[in-house]
Design a protein around this motif. Structure first.
Motif, mmCIF file in Angstrom:
data_model
loop_
_atom_site.group_PDB
_atom_site.id
_atom_site.type_symbol
_atom_site.label_atom_id
_atom_site.label_comp_id
_atom_site.label_asym_id
_atom_site.label_seq_id
_atom_site.Cartn_x
_atom_site.Cartn_y
_atom_site.Cartn_z
ATOM 1 N N ASP A 80 0.819 -1.219 0.000
ATOM 2 C CA ASP A 80 0.000 0.000 0.000
ATOM 3 C C ASP A 80 0.855 1.272 0.000
ATOM 4 O O ASP A 80 0.317 2.377 -0.011
ATOM 5 C CB ASP A 80 -0.988 -0.003 1.178
ATOM 6 N N GLY A 81 2.190 1.111 0.064
ATOM 7 C CA GLY A 81 3.089 2.263 -0.061
ATOM 8 C C GLY A 81 3.057 3.218 1.117
ATOM 9 O O GLY A 81 3.271 4.421 0.950
ATOM 10 N N ASP A 82 2.832 2.693 2.293
ATOM 11 C CA ASP A 82 2.729 3.520 3.507
ATOM 12 C C ASP A 82 4.145 3.846 4.002
ATOM 13 O O ASP A 82 4.762 3.064 4.734
ATOM 14 C CB ASP A 82 1.930 2.762 4.564
ATOM 15 N N VAL A 83 4.671 5.010 3.592
ATOM 16 C CA VAL A 83 6.062 5.339 3.929
ATOM 17 C C VAL A 83 6.278 5.453 5.436
ATOM 18 O O VAL A 83 7.364 5.153 5.938
ATOM 19 C CB VAL A 83 6.553 6.632 3.237
ATOM 20 N N ALA A 84 5.255 5.883 6.169
ATOM 21 C CA ALA A 84 5.400 6.038 7.617
ATOM 22 C C ALA A 84 5.631 4.675 8.274
ATOM 23 O O ALA A 84 6.546 4.502 9.083
ATOM 24 C CB ALA A 84 4.160 6.710 8.208
ATOM 25 N N LEU A 85 4.799 3.707 7.899
ATOM 26 C CA LEU A 85 4.952 2.389 8.517
ATOM 27 C C LEU A 85 6.184 1.670 7.995
ATOM 28 O O LEU A 85 6.815 0.904 8.732
ATOM 29 C CB LEU A 85 3.690 1.550 8.296
ATOM 30 N N HIS A 86 6.558 1.900 6.744
ATOM 31 C CA HIS A 86 7.773 1.266 6.217
ATOM 32 C C HIS A 86 9.018 1.804 6.938
ATOM 33 O O HIS A 86 9.913 1.038 7.311
ATOM 34 C CB HIS A 86 7.899 1.502 4.711
#
Ligand code: MG
Length: 168
Positions: A36-42
């Motif tokens: 999903d491209g969630d940069v915060a969680l990555h």
């Protein structure tokens, strides 16, 4: 104690929303990503893995693996949180800085913190989420994508001794 740092960036592409900290935020574009491209969680996952010296998110969830296509990144975070427990560490705190010219992130920070706290099984006051634009400088400033930095601190947990962490 162990400290870990993480950074992630994704480019904008076709779509109508971005997912940040597990929150769906309406936007004129989407994020190009296998998950999903969630940069915060990555970035947060990388910080957790970094603190434990367990590599990076790409090793644990390869983007060549069809299982992770379109994946909800909160699954990745819950996995990393479980590793913290298994490895005998105790989560202390995390601090995130989201870098995005667009969309506006600020109004969603509380829900992001709640999602992260829920997934890690910690109190919300152990999680901080900040957001900044890049003053229209560079690729992020032109609204071509978004990025996040994260830092975490882990302490010796109750079972740290049996896992060999005592005194390190
Ligand atoms: Mg990523």
């Amino acid at each position: 104690m162990r400290v870990g740092i993480g950074y992630d960036v994704h480019a904008y592409g076709d779509g109508d929303h971005v997912t940040l900290g597990g929150v769906r935020i309406a936007h004129t574009r989407g994020v190009i990503a296998h998950s999903d491209g969630d940069v915060a969680l990555h970035a947060l996952c990388d910080a957790l893995l970094g603190a434990m010296a367990l590599g990076d998110i790409g090793e644990h969830f390869p983007d060549s693996d069809p299982r992770w296509k379109g994946a909800d990144s909160r699954r990745f975070l819950r996995h990393c949180g479980a590793l913290v427990q298994e490895q005998g560490w105790r989560f202390v705190n995390a601090d995130l800085t989201i870098l995005a010219q667009v969309p506006r992130v600020g109004p969603h920070r509380l829900l992001m913190r709640q999602n992260i706290a829920d997934d890690l099984g910690v109190r919300i006051d152990c999680i901080n989420v900040k957001a900044t634009t890049t003053e229209e400088l560079g690729a992020l400033g032109r609204g071509e994508g978004l990025a996040c930095q994260a830092i975490v601190l882990l302490a010796y947990g109750d079972n740290a001794h049996q896992n060999g962490h005592y005194g390190h």
